[in-house]
Design a protein around this motif. Structure first.
Motif, PDB file in Angstrom:
ATOM      1  N   SER A  97       0.855  -1.193   0.000  1.00  0.00           N
ATOM      2  CA  SER A  97       0.000   0.000   0.000  1.00  0.00           C
ATOM      3  C   SER A  97       0.884   1.234   0.000  1.00  0.00           C
ATOM      4  O   SER A  97       2.050   1.184   0.379  1.00  0.00           O
ATOM      5  CB  SER A  97      -0.917  -0.002   1.218  1.00  0.00           C
ATOM      6  N   GLY A 157      -6.852   0.856  -1.714  1.00  0.00           N
ATOM      7  CA  GLY A 157      -5.467   1.302  -1.827  1.00  0.00           C
ATOM      8  C   GLY A 157      -4.446   0.239  -1.465  1.00  0.00           C
ATOM      9  O   GLY A 157      -3.251   0.480  -1.537  1.00  0.00           O
ATOM     10  N   VAL A 158      -4.907  -0.936  -1.063  1.00  0.00           N
ATOM     11  CA  VAL A 158      -3.988  -2.035  -0.722  1.00  0.00           C
ATOM     12  C   VAL A 158      -4.013  -3.031  -1.864  1.00  0.00           C
ATOM     13  O   VAL A 158      -5.073  -3.502  -2.281  1.00  0.00           O
ATOM     14  CB  VAL A 158      -4.396  -2.723   0.602  1.00  0.00           C
ATOM     15  N   HIS A 159      -2.826  -3.343  -2.388  1.00  0.00           N
ATOM     16  CA  HIS A 159      -2.714  -4.293  -3.497  1.00  0.00           C
ATOM     17  C   HIS A 159      -2.326  -5.653  -2.934  1.00  0.00           C
ATOM     18  O   HIS A 159      -1.466  -5.763  -2.069  1.00  0.00           O
ATOM     19  CB  HIS A 159      -1.647  -3.820  -4.496  1.00  0.00           C
TER      20      HIS A 159
END
Length: 188
Positions: A97, A157-159
């Motif tokens: 992120s 927003g967190v991959h």
């Protein structure tokens, strides 16, 4: 001794003690001498001086035994579990992120070049936070359920990426030491 007793009773305290001392010295051998301490007669023979303390005041037996420090072994890579039909081997679940306040972070600076200049200017600073969770022996029936739960609770927003664990993943987590690598290259 009976004749001395009435005479001793009528004397003062100090005289009484002196007379008792004289009589006791004459009657008994030296090892059983008496000393005056106020009104009380105390034995002068200190039998405890000759004995050891018998561990009084010692506390080291209460402390845990200290293990001698060993030299740290070099980190070695474990054998990678490939897996079977019904079970995955070693999996890495990586979450990345940007611009969050979690530690530790990696800072990347984005630079740009102006049209008419030759100087690079700072455009933005990206802070990247990354976590890698390694799972071993995940069953094939439980894996889709686990990934669905992780994706449904994943914040914006967190991959998320899932990959098999390889030797490159292991080496990427270690710090590089160029001086040591140069020395090893010279030795070989």
């Amino acid at each position: 001794m009976n004749a001395a007793l009435p005479k001793a009773l009528c004397l003062k305290k100090g005289a009484l003690l002196k007379q008792v001392l004289v009589l006791s010295r004459a009657a008994t051998p030296r090892e059983n001498c008496l000393c005056a301490a106020g009104d009380v007669l105390v034995s002068c023979h200190r039998h405890y001086k000759s004995h050891p303390a018998h561990g009084i005041g010692r506390f080291k037996y209460l402390l845990p035994k200290e293990v001698p420090k060993r030299k740290k072994d070099k980190v070695q890579m474990k054998e990678i579990n490939v897996g079977t039909e019904h079970e995955y081997g070693d999996l890495n679940i990586q979450m990345t992120s940007y611009d969050i306040y979690a530690m530790p972070t990696k800072t990347d600076e984005v630079l740009f070049l102006e049209e008419r200049g030759s100087k690079m200017q700072l455009d933005a600073v990206l802070t990247t936070h990354q976590r890698v969770v390694q799972i071993s022996g995940l069953s094939a029936t439980f894996a889709p359920i686990l990934l669905e739960i992780i994706q449904s609770n994943q914040p914006e927003g967190v991959h998320l990426s899932v990959a098999e664990h390889t030797e490159a993943h292991f080496k990427s987590r270690l710090k590089s030491r160029p001086e040591l690598e140069e020395l090893l290259a010279q030795m070989n």
